[in-house]
Write a protein that holds these residues in place. Structure first.
Motif, mmCIF file in Angstrom:
data_model
loop_
_atom_site.group_PDB
_atom_site.id
_atom_site.type_symbol
_atom_site.label_atom_id
_atom_site.label_comp_id
_atom_site.label_asym_id
_atom_site.label_seq_id
_atom_site.Cartn_x
_atom_site.Cartn_y
_atom_site.Cartn_z
ATOM 1 N N HIS A 152 3.133 -17.429 -0.862
ATOM 2 C CA HIS A 152 3.514 -17.705 0.533
ATOM 3 C C HIS A 152 4.970 -17.359 0.809
ATOM 4 N N ILE A 153 5.843 -17.682 -0.112
ATOM 5 C CA ILE A 153 7.271 -17.395 0.102
ATOM 6 C C ILE A 153 7.516 -15.885 0.107
ATOM 7 N N ALA A 154 6.930 -15.198 -0.874
ATOM 8 C CA ALA A 154 7.123 -13.742 -0.939
ATOM 9 C C ALA A 154 6.559 -13.082 0.313
ATOM 10 N N LEU A 155 5.367 -13.517 0.724
ATOM 11 C CA LEU A 155 4.734 -12.917 1.910
ATOM 12 C C LEU A 155 5.579 -13.158 3.157
ATOM 13 N N LEU A 156 6.050 -14.382 3.321
ATOM 14 C CA LEU A 156 6.847 -14.707 4.499
ATOM 15 C C LEU A 156 8.128 -13.860 4.537
ATOM 16 N N LEU A 157 8.773 -13.728 3.372
ATOM 17 C CA LEU A 157 10.007 -12.939 3.342
ATOM 18 C C LEU A 157 9.737 -11.468 3.668
ATOM 19 N N VAL A 158 8.623 -10.955 3.179
ATOM 20 C CA VAL A 158 8.289 -9.562 3.489
ATOM 21 C C VAL A 158 8.002 -9.410 4.980
ATOM 22 N N ILE A 159 7.265 -10.361 5.520
ATOM 23 C CA ILE A 159 6.889 -10.255 6.939
ATOM 24 C C ILE A 159 8.121 -10.261 7.839
ATOM 25 N N VAL A 160 9.054 -11.125 7.550
ATOM 26 C CA VAL A 160 10.201 -11.250 8.465
ATOM 27 C C VAL A 160 11.464 -10.563 7.946
ATOM 28 N N GLY A 161 11.384 -9.953 6.744
ATOM 29 C CA GLY A 161 12.625 -9.487 6.138
ATOM 30 C C GLY A 161 12.865 -7.993 6.093
ATOM 31 N N ILE A 162 11.822 -7.187 6.254
ATOM 32 C CA ILE A 162 12.088 -5.748 6.105
ATOM 33 C C ILE A 162 12.212 -5.079 7.484
ATOM 34 N N VAL A 163 12.945 -4.015 7.501
ATOM 35 C CA VAL A 163 13.332 -3.388 8.773
ATOM 36 C C VAL A 163 12.152 -3.012 9.672
ATOM 37 N N PRO A 164 11.129 -2.327 9.153
ATOM 38 C CA PRO A 164 10.041 -1.946 10.073
ATOM 39 C C PRO A 164 9.389 -3.165 10.733
ATOM 40 N N HIS A 165 9.260 -4.262 9.993
ATOM 41 C CA HIS A 165 8.649 -5.454 10.579
ATOM 42 C C HIS A 165 9.562 -6.080 11.627
ATOM 43 N N ILE A 166 10.845 -6.095 11.344
ATOM 44 C CA ILE A 166 11.792 -6.651 12.329
ATOM 45 C C ILE A 166 11.782 -5.792 13.598
ATOM 46 N N GLU A 167 11.688 -4.481 13.395
ATOM 47 C CA GLU A 167 11.619 -3.582 14.555
ATOM 48 C C GLU A 167 10.390 -3.900 15.411
ATOM 49 N N TRP B 144 17.170 -9.740 13.526
ATOM 50 C CA TRP B 144 18.079 -10.366 12.578
ATOM 51 C C TRP B 144 18.322 -9.384 11.455
ATOM 52 N N PRO B 145 19.302 -9.633 10.618
ATOM 53 C CA PRO B 145 19.601 -8.684 9.532
ATOM 54 C C PRO B 145 18.418 -8.587 8.560
ATOM 55 N N ALA B 146 18.216 -7.387 8.055
ATOM 56 C CA ALA B 146 17.091 -7.147 7.150
ATOM 57 C C ALA B 146 17.550 -7.135 5.698
ATOM 58 N N MET B 147 16.591 -7.278 4.821
ATOM 59 C CA MET B 147 16.897 -7.139 3.398
ATOM 60 C C MET B 147 16.745 -5.665 3.011
ATOM 61 N N PRO B 148 17.369 -5.243 1.926
ATOM 62 C CA PRO B 148 17.187 -3.856 1.481
ATOM 63 C C PRO B 148 15.725 -3.578 1.163
ATOM 64 N N ASN B 149 15.315 -2.328 1.338
ATOM 65 C CA ASN B 149 13.907 -1.993 1.150
ATOM 66 C C ASN B 149 13.413 -2.279 -0.261
ATOM 67 N N PHE B 150 14.292 -2.062 -1.252
ATOM 68 C CA PHE B 150 13.825 -2.262 -2.625
ATOM 69 C C PHE B 150 13.436 -3.724 -2.854
#
Lengths: 354, 216
Positions: free
Chosen positions: B80-95, B105-111
């Motif tokens: 759940h934590i990993a999924l949530l971070l991916v959903i709200v953390g990477i640039v294409p999703h934030i876009e 909001w600021p995104a995490m690096p793609n890697f």
């Protein structure tokens, strides 16, 4: 045949050295993924080739494709090679006009029946009165000229896929060449405009090997359109690190960071821009600070805003989502209210029985 | 219309409409259907407070179950934590979220996104393996497996699209968007609705128990 000099002779007369000519052949061969040893053979074949007759049909277009080719950077061998095909009909470049021009077209078709190449730029309106030449609609001209052609090469996205004229709302009901011509080999060299080297590369391969290049599923030469611009982009490391320009004048833009968030369509665009580049290899749009608009892809103009990233949906505003929320809420609340009322009625009924 | 155009256009639009309408329908359809007031005097004067506390206290299994549920708890948390971070953390999703809500909001690096996506997918496999290995414990229904597939597909296609594995990038991107559309449309009408229900169901249980004076 003095009246039909070879390409080699013409290039020589224009001061193009054999070294430069071989360099062009090597570049073209390597770009088109032809075997390494083909360059001398290509040079030989091209040098002795007679000028192929080329009929250039211009329909609903902006002449940008011709401009790109003729004004790209002069003088170039691509340009000269283009000049030394026998360009028998081209609205912008030919000296003749009116009946003389149309006679030249008919003569070229008659003299080179089954052997001439048709280069098309511009889309074809199915509302035929929207674009006519010499009293003929574009569709009539295309069908007439292509009937005896060896092959058709679409120059630019408009003829290849409909391009800008076909963009919504497509007021002329424009279509691509391939929607009308079904019985001839067709090569698409899309772009808005296409890369000059891609145009001459296709012609060079046709002259050298007598056949058209390998094409992808969209009819484009794999050699030039086989690679994703995003994969070949020098800004790719910034994408991987998550460093993006947010506006065109922020720190990220000045540092040359990735333009993905500014609408760059490179991830879904296939072209040779990132490695062949434009203006004699000087630059390409992304290097100049603007995202790729994906101009070599079908319907690129309708694939969302130029400055909207590819991750965004392409369905207009969220009005329908708001309406859906209201409708869903109303339906849910109504259903629950009815259920409660029914429950109350049953309870009251039970008490009444007591 | 290419597959990507269909995915970015009518498919995701329809899925979002179904999701939004579905969430509103299910939430109000249940929340308006409140139970009648319990006329008995509460055993515990702070029953309501303790009931709401259950929302948080039940985020972890009770002590006596720690050992038997350790695998499930840890892996589910990781997922759940990993999924949530991916959903709200990477640039294409934030876009994508920004195009709908205007928020960013600021995104995490793609890697990092790829690493978390991989962890989420791996933990999802770890969960399904356990479910398959212990049918008596999970007593699974078809819906459990369908929900697993519907959640796994966007993760799998997203990672494949980013890594350029499999089909061409635009096709993988289209499949990623289409599988996400399936998830959006399926979510309100399945067990995936627990994304909302977990709050209300825990609170309701806590309130009922507290009212009766059960130690919680």
């Amino acid at each position: 045949m003095p009246s039909e000099p070879t390409l080699g002779g013409l290039l020589h007369s224009q001061g193009v050295s054999r070294r430069a000519f071989l360099k062009f052949c090597s570049t073209t061969a390597s770009l088109m993924a032809l075997p390494a040893g083909i360059a001398p053979a290509m040079a030989e074949a091209l040098a002795s080739a007679r000028r192929p007759s080329v009929i250039w049909l211009s329909f609903q277009e902006c002449t940008g494709c011709t401009e790109a080719l003729t004004r790209s950077h002069a003088p170039t061998i691509e340009n000269l090679l283009f000049n030394f095909v026998s360009l028998d009909y081209h609205h912008t470049l030919q000296a003749a006009a009116g009946d003389a021009a149309e006679r030249a077209l008919e003569e070229a078709m008659h003299a080179n029946k089954g052997k001439y190449l048709v280069l098309v730029d511009g889309s074809i309106p199915l509302m035929e009165y929207c674009s006519t030449v010499a009293g003929h609609s574009n569709k009539e001209s295309l069908e007439h000229v292509c009937a005896d052609a060896a092959a058709v090469i679409n120059i630019g996205t408009c003829s290849a896929y409909g391009g800008i004229p076909m963009a919504k709302p497509n007021p002329t009901n424009a279509v691509a060449t391939g929607d009308i011509i079904k019985d001839k080999p067709i090569v698409n060299v899309p772009g808005c405009p296409p890369m000059p080297l891609a145009i001459t590369g296709v012609i060079a391969q046709y002259l050298t090997m007598g056949k058209l290049p390998e094409l992808d599923h969209l009819g484009r030469p794999v050699a030039f359109f086989g690679e994703n611009i995003h994969d070949r982009c020098y800004r790719r490391p910034f994408y991987d690190r998550g460093e993006f320009a947010e506006t065109f004048d922020d720190e990220g833009a000045r540092k040359g960071w990735c333009l993905y968030k500014l609408g760059c369509k490179a991830p879904i665009a296939y072209n040779a821009c990132a490695h062949v580049k434009w203006n004699n290899g000087v630059s390409f749009p992304i290097q100049s600070g603007h995202g790729c608009i994906g101009c070599s892809e079908p319907r690129f103009w309708d694939m969302g805003g130029v400055y909207d990233s590819v991750a965004k949906g392409n369905f207009g505003d969220g009005a329908k989502l708001g309406a859906a929320a209201i409708a869903g809420a109303a339906a849910g609340a109504s259903a629950a209210y009815l259920a409660r009322r029914k429950k109350t009625e049953i309870a009251e009924g039970a008490h009444g029985d007591e | 219309m290419s597959l990507l155009e269909f995915a970015r256009g009518p498919a995701i639009h329809a899925a979002l409409i179904i999701m939004v309408a579905g969430f509103a329908l299910r939430l109000l359809g249940v929340l308006v259907l409140t139970r009648g007031a319990d006329m008995s005097r509460p055993r515990d004067a702070f029953g309501n407070f303790k009931g709401y506390r259950t929302v948080f206290s039940r985020a972890w299994p009770a002590g006596e179950f720690t050992t038997t549920t350790r695998y499930q708890t840890v892996v589910a948390y990781v997922f759940h934590i990993a999924l949530l971070l991916v959903i709200v953390g990477i640039v294409p999703h934030i876009e994508f979220i920004q195009s709908l809500t205007g928020l960013s909001w600021p995104a995490m690096p793609n890697f990092l996104g790829v690493a978390l996506g991989t962890i989420a997918l791996a933990s999802l496999f770890a969960l399904i393996f356990r479910r398959l290995a212990k049918p008596a414990i999970y007593n699974s229904t078809v819906g459990d497996y369908v929900a697993w597939v519907v959640v796994a597909l966007p993760l799998l296609t997203g990672l494949m699209a980013f890594a350029h594995v499999g089909l061409r990038y635009e096709t993988m991107l289209a499949l990623h968007i289409l599988s996400s559309a399936l998830l959006f449309a399926y979510m309100p009408f399945s067990k995936l609705m627990h994304a909302f229900w977990f709050i209300f169901s825990r609170a309701q249980s806590g309130l009922a128990y507290a009212h009766k004076g059960v130690r919680i």
